[in-house]
Structure formats: structure tokens, C-alpha cells
Design an enzyme around this catalytic site. Structure first.
Site, PDB file in Angstrom:
ATOM      1  N   ASP A 101      30.490  13.966 -38.985  1.00  0.00           N
ATOM      2  CA  ASP A 101      29.597  14.382 -37.459  1.00  0.00           C
ATOM      3  C   ASP A 101      29.740  15.227 -35.971  1.00  0.00           C
ATOM      4  OD1 ASP A 101      26.896  14.013 -36.411  1.00  0.00           O
ATOM      5  OD2 ASP A 101      27.120  11.632 -36.197  1.00  0.00           O
TER       6      ASP A 101
ATOM      7  N   ASP B 219      17.438  13.828 -37.988  1.00  0.00           N
ATOM      8  CA  ASP B 219      17.530  12.177 -37.285  1.00  0.00           C
ATOM      9  C   ASP B 219      15.857  11.684 -37.328  1.00  0.00           C
ATOM     10  OD1 ASP B 219      20.105  12.200 -37.144  1.00  0.00           O
ATOM     11  OD2 ASP B 219      20.538  11.718 -35.036  1.00  0.00           O
TER      12      ASP B 219
END
Ligand code: DGJ
Length: 695
Positions: A447, A515
């Protein structure tokens, strides 16, 4: 696929097109033609100039690489400063080198020790061409580049072009834009350190194309950091595009003897957007993804993020894993929260050792539990970051990008590590290598959750090189870890799809798309993603409706996620028996069709925004099997009745399938031209239809 040299006019030939470039009598690199094939002997390097005191020959011509300098005032791709302060490059042609699929045009500066090589590569199984530029310092002193683009393009004709790109943000990636460029310049770029959620490192230019017809000229840049796409149209109607490393805050020192390759551009010309997407999709599978897993179907994964956020421990994760395994999940990924003093997003990044309070005795117990359930285990990391509240930062505050005189801006309470420092690279490598060597981990979710700021790198003689060197360090680390742990797959995430570019596809096996896991938004996000990005890499989770997401039925959420690489991310602890039943059925079904979804050709049939209905069909290479997805959120005025024209099948083959409880047996030609009657009534309509060839 071949490259033909006709007196320094080079015809780069793909299955359907010609891309013709050359070197003129002045030794200048030139672009001549991009389009459908013509007879080869007709191409020649003739050129009519239009020199006036204000508009020069150099300004009027089209080039593959325009160095800044002389009497050229338009956009350019190359600018350097030589040791004596001269800031212009003036090239002479030296020679060409070519074989069946590759071409190099080698130029040398008239006075300075600089070689510039234009590289081209073609592929036997694709219409796509790759190009990039190599610069070579053959002298004893450094040359400082201020602009080092990967290539330029000139679009045929003089009518204005429309450019498709994206205008997104976190949670809203890949939202399409289309802009008419009738004069001046158009810029798409990132200055954030990653390619980011906003614009895409690509150009997609057309005049009146649609899904199925019209010339579409496109190129994607294989790069995950600051990029720039500059398109311009001059008074005479010529549209030019240049793309590469962003020249914003850019410098590259090419040291004595050094050779530098720019990021590659993969480009092509297609009939309609659909063909462009399909050829890029296939090209990624055959030529871009890391070899080991390129042709392996991706596993159905479960990710713990939305279920447990930072609150992870052996017992809860094991319970989730049991539910996931029962539903048929094959890979269990524990997300953020397992390391250092990580209770929320204020602390822990950089301390890549197991939090013993949450995992007494380490991760092995959880991993064993997951493995006993028949699943692989994966884990989340964010290696490029540090929280000021971490042991790493307390010991090495100088490892984050910084200026001594400025207060670091914390975004999500974290700072970006200076990945250009060898000691930082080594630290991260050691942490991740130990993690992988000491555990049975088969999957890393890498990430990256904030853009850069206060980007000071006191270790570099030319600090502006940090943008490029940072991205290179990420690629090098991932490649190194992959080489040493070849069974581990890597997912590229950057607050969702902030690094979903062709550089990521070269080094990672897949990406995290967004997301935003709301199924309705996802239909648009995923649709935009598929324009220039490979479907297989598109991880899509089925999550819960609590929180931000709209109240869509579980079936509908599965339906949307099954159009990419199916994954789950809800709190399965709360799943009812009925939810578990649906999940199991859907996952079993996805396993049956995933080869078609991940490796087939996708045709966008209907678009949610334009048609109120979203429909995509995925067809296998042999055109013997297909899966048709149809979904709608709501339609106006009670219902929508339309013929659905099913594209993508073989005109001459017969197909059978069940639709609205009717058995349909029709030819591909009929399904494409006559279609089937589609009536959409209820809210959250969704259907997945398997179509098979009748032999
Ligand atoms: C951002 C990612 O996009 C999410 O999926 C999740 O991994 C969080 N980071 C964790 O902090």
C-alpha cells in the site's frame, strides 16, 4: 510484424497498421504516417517546408523526439544542459539497427558526448508497438536533463481531436473525461509522487469514434510516478502529443558513461474503443504482467480491512477465515494493524515486526489456521511510509523526506520515507524479506497512502531526481523480493487505485481498484478502469452495505465484483445462513467462469450512465464460451425495454443460453444484429448469463 528500411524511411508494420518514421536529408528524426497500411514503396521522406521569419521548418515538422533548441518553439520531449552551460541539443543521425521486430535509430549530438537512441518494438501477436528513448553519455562529464520524455506522436489530419482521460480522486478513480483540443495545449499529469487517482498516464485520441468504430489513437506510459501528457494543436491543425516523466521539479544527471532508458510507451491504433481495450488487455497478459502469474487465474481472496480495520488478532482473524473458507475463498489477506504499535493510523508504520499483544507468539498460529482451512495467507504492508510515532522514526527521523527548516506535513499521520537512500531500501528489504522467509505468506498487499510533501532529499546531489529514483526504488524492491520469493504474489495499492498504471502492471500481479466498494459507484469506476487497463488485475471486493455503501442486495454486489478478480471484504462474521449460501453459490460459479473473465475479451454493450443499464460480455479466445453481465440500479418510467445486441461472438457459430426462463439458440450474427429482447423493471436488476457454443 516487420520493420522495413527504405532509404531511411522506416515502415513499422503491425497486423493492421503502418507507423512510418524516418530521418530526413538534414539528419532530423521525423514522423511521417500512422494509419491503415498503404503500399510500402509509396512512402518516402519528402517534405515541403514553410519557412517564414516567424514560423520555421522545425516548428512545422512532426518528430518522434523533438529536442529543445534551434528554431523550434513548440512542445518538446528532450532538454538538457551540457557542462559548458549550453542548453540545446542538436542531433545528427548516425545509423539504424533493426531486425524483424526491433528498430533502433541512433543519433549523436553535433558537439557534445550525447547519444540519443529511439527504440521501437513490435509483437507477432499484437497490433501494439512499444517505444522509448535511450540517452547515453559517452563523455567524461555529467549532462543534466531537464526534460526526458519517452516519446512524441503526431495525429493524422488537421481536424481537432478529442482526448479521453480521467478526472478522479480517492474513492472515485477512473471517472472518464473527454476534451476537445482545438487549439493551445492540454495537460494531464501527476505531481504527487505516484501516478495518483486523478489523471491517467495515457492518451486516447479520436475524432468521432465510439465503442465499435472510428479511429482511436492511444498510448499508455509504463510508469507509476510523476508523469505528464502534453497534447497541443497548432494553427495549421496539427495535433501532437508527448508523454513521459513529468518535467515538474525534474532533473536527471546522466553521469559520464551512463545510459538511461525512459519508461516505455505502448501504443496503437484501433477501430473503436472496444478494440483498444481488448488489445491492451491481451497485451498486458502476454507481454507486461510478471511472467510467473501472468497466465494463472487469480484466486478468490478475502481481505479483512472493512471487517476489522486495525483491530486484528489471531482469534478474530481465524474466525473470519473459517467463514471465508466455508464460502470457498482461496486466499485470506490480513490487512493493516498487525505490526508495531498500530492501533489506529497514528502509529506503527515503519516498525515491520509483529505486535505481540495482538499476536502472542507471532503470526504462525493464524497462518497455520488459515492454511489448515485450505487457504493461502497474505498480508498488508505500507513499506514507503513512516509514522512519526514509530521506533523507526525515533531512530531515523532523517529517513523521511524533509527540509530542516520546514515542518513536515503529516497526511494520515504519516510521512514518506526517502526511498532514494540505500540504507532505507536495505531496511525495507530486510523487513519484508524476513517476513516472507519466516512465514508461509503467499501474497503481499503493498500500500501507499499519501502524496509526497516537503520533498527534500539532502542525500542527493540533484534532489529533484528523487521523484524518479523513488519510483525506481519501489520497482527494484518488488522485483528483488519476487525473485527471492517467486511464489508470492504482489498487489499494488495506493489508497485504492492511486497507482493503477502500466508501471504497476509490469512489476505487480494485480492492483487494488478503489476504496470505494459501493456496488453502484463501482459499476462506473470499473467501467472507466477497463478503457485502458487489464481486467485480470482489477481486484473487486464484495463488502457490506453498512457505512458508506448504498443498500444493494448481496447478489448485486457479487455481480459487480465478478466482472473483475472476485474478492470479498465484508464482515462475514455477521453473514446470515442465507448470505453464506449466496456467497458459496456465487464463488463456486465465479470459479467456473473466471478463466473467461480474467483471460477473455470484454465487450462493453451498455453503459450505466448513458443507457441506465450496464452490460458487459466476456468471451473466451475461441469464442466458444461467454458470460454476459447485465445490471441496472433503477430505470425511469416503470421499465426499460430494449433489444440487447450481443457483440463479441462468432457470427457463424450457434450459441445457446437461458434468458428470462427461455431457451435461446441463435447464431452469433443474429445475437449481434437482431439482439434479444431485454426488459428491465425492478430495482437492482442483475443477471449473469452463461453462453455456450452449440457444436
Ligand atoms: C488503503 C487501502 O486502499 C485499503 O484497502 C486498506 O488497505 C487501508 N489503506 C489500510 O490502511
Amino acid at each position: 510484424m516487420s520493420i522495413i528500411n527504405q532509404n531511411n524511411t522506416f515502415i513499422i508494420q503491425t497486423n493492421s497498421n503502418h507507423y512510418v518514421i524516418g530521418v530526413d536529408k538534414n539528419g532530423t528524426n521525423r514522423f511521417y504516417y500512422w494509419g491503415k497500411k498503404c503500399s510500402i514503396e509509396d512512402y518516402c521522406a519528402d517534405y515541403v517546408g514553410f519557412l517564414t521569419s516567424n514560423h520555421t521548418d522545425l516548428d512545422g515538422i512532426c518528430q518522434e523526439c523533438s529536442p529543445f533548441g534551434l528554431t523550434m518553439y513548440r512542445n518538446f520531449g528532450l532538454k538538457a544542459m551540457f557542462p559548458d552551460g549550453c542548453r540545446e541539443i542538436s542531433l545528427d543521425f548516425i545509423k539504424s539497427e533493426s531486425d524483424k521486430n526491433d528498430l533502433k535509430l541512433i543519433f549523436k549530438d553535433k558537439c557534445y558526448s550525447l547519444e540519443v537512441i529511439l527504440n521501437y518494438k513490435t509483437y507477432d501477436d499484437s497490433d501494439i508497438i512499444t517505444k522509448w528513448i535511450t540517452v547515453k553519455n559517452t563523455g567524461n562529464e555529467s549532462i543534466i536533463f531537464e526534460k526526458l520524455f519517452s516519446g512524441e506522436f503526431s495525429l493524422p489530419g488537421v481536424k481537432p481531436y478529442k482526448f479521453k482521460n480521467t478526472n478522479g480522486s480517492w474513492g472515485a478513480e477512473f471517472l472518464e473525461t473527454e476534451t476537445l483540443l482545438d487549439g493551445g495545449s492540454l495537460i494531464y499529469e501527476s505531481r504527487r509522487g505516484t501516478s495518483s487517482h486523478i489523471n491517467s498516464p495515457q492518451f486516447v485520441a479520436h475524432q468521432n469514434a465510439d465503442e465499435k468504430s472510428g479511429n482511436v489513437f492511444f498510448g499508455v506510459l509504463e510508469y507509476s510516478g510523476n508523469f505528464k501528457v502534453e497534447a497541443s494543436r497548432d494553427l495549421y491543425g496539427k495535433t501532437r502529443v508527448a508523454l513521459g516523466l513529468n518535467d515538474f521539479d525534474f532533473e536527471y544527471e546522466l553521469t559520464a558513461g551512463e545510459t538511461f532508458d525512459t519508461p516505455k510507451i505502448h501504443f496503437g491504433l484501433s477501430e473503436g474503443f472496444g478494440n483498444m481495450s481488448r488489445s491492451l488487455n491481451r497485451f498486458a497478459i502476454n507481454h507486461i504482467f510478471p511472467k510467473k502469474f501472468a497466465k494463472t487465474p487469480l484466486l478468490v481472496l478475502y481481505n479483512s480491512w472493512e471487517a476489522t480495520y486495525f483491530d486484528v488478532n489471531t482469534a478474530d482473524q481465524s474466525r473470519l477465515a473459517e467463514k471465508a473458507a466455508k464460502a470457498g475463498v482461496e486466499l485470506f489477506v490480513m490487512d493493516d494493524g498487525w505490526f508495531g504499535q498500530r492501533k489506529d493510523d497514528h502509529a506503527g508504520l515503519g516498525d515491520w515486526y509483529v505486535n505481540e499483544e495482538k499476536f502472542p507468539g507471532g503470526l504462525t498460529e493464524l497462518i497455520n489456521n488459515v492454511n489448515k482451512l485450505g487457504m493461502d495467507f497474505g498480508i498488508w504492508v505500507e513499506p514507503e511510509m513512516v509514522n512519526p510515532d514509530s521506533d523507526l522514526y525515533r531512530n531515523h527521523p532523517e529517513w523521511a523526506y524533509h527540509y530542516d527548516t520546514r515542518t513536515p506535513s503529516e497526511l494520515r499521520n504519516q510521512l514518506v520515507l526517502n526511498m532514494t537512500k540505500p540504507e532505507v531500501q536495505e531496511y525495507i528489504y530486510n523487513c519484508l524479506s524476513d517476513l516472507l522467509s519466516n512465514h508461509n505468506i503467499k501474497y503481499i498487499k503493498w500500500d501507499m497512502n499519501r502524496p509526497f510533501s516537503e520533498a527534500g532529499a539532502e542525500n542527493l546531489k540533484h534532489p529533484k531526481m528523487l521523484w524518479y529514483l523513488h519510483t525506481k526504488a519501489v520497482y527494484d524492491l518488488v522485483d528483488r523480493l519476487k525473485e527471492e520469493h517467486p511464489d508470492v504474489q504482489f498487489e499494488c495499492c495506493s489508497s485504492g487505485g492511486g497507482r493503477a498504471d502500466w508501471g504497476a502492471f509490469r512489476h505487480f500481479d494485480m492492483i487494488w481498484t478503489s476504496d470505494n466498494t459501493d456496488a453502484i459507484d463501482r459499476l462506473n469506476i470499473q467501467n472507466g478502469y477497463t478503457l485502458t487497463r487489464p481486467i485480470k488485475a482489477m481486484r473487486a471486493w464484495v463488502t457490506d452495505i453498512e457505512g458508506y455503501n448504498r443498500n444493494t442486495p448481496l447478489e448485486f454486489r457479487f455481480h459487480v465484483a465478478m466482472r473483475g478478480s472476485l474478492s470479498l471484504g465484508g464482515n462475514m462474521q455477521k453473514y446470515s445462513d442465507e448470505d453464506m449460501k449466496i456467497s458459496k453459490e456465487k464463488i463456486d460459479f465465479y470459479k467456473k467462469i473466471r478463466n473467461i473473465v480474467q483471460f477473455g475479451d470484454m465487450y462493453r454493450l451498455l453503459n450505466l450512465d448513458e443507457d441506465e443499464i450496464s452490460a458487459d460480455i466476456y468471451v473466451n479466445e475461441e469464442k466458444s464460451k461467454a458470460v454476459l453481465f447485465i445490471a441496472a440500479v433503477n430505470t425511469r418510467c416503470f421499465k426499460k425495454s430494449i433489444p440487447l445486441f450481443i457483440d463479441g461472438l462468432d457470427d457463424n457459430k450457434k450459441y445457446s443460453f437461458t434468458f428470462d426462463n427461455k431457451e435461446i439458440v441463435k447464431s452469433g450474427a443474429y445475437l449481434k444484429n437482431v439482439g434479444i429482447p431485454l426488459e428491465v423493471r425492478q430495482q437492482y436488476y442483475n443477471k449473469i448469463i452463461e453462453i455456450n457454443e452449440v457444436k
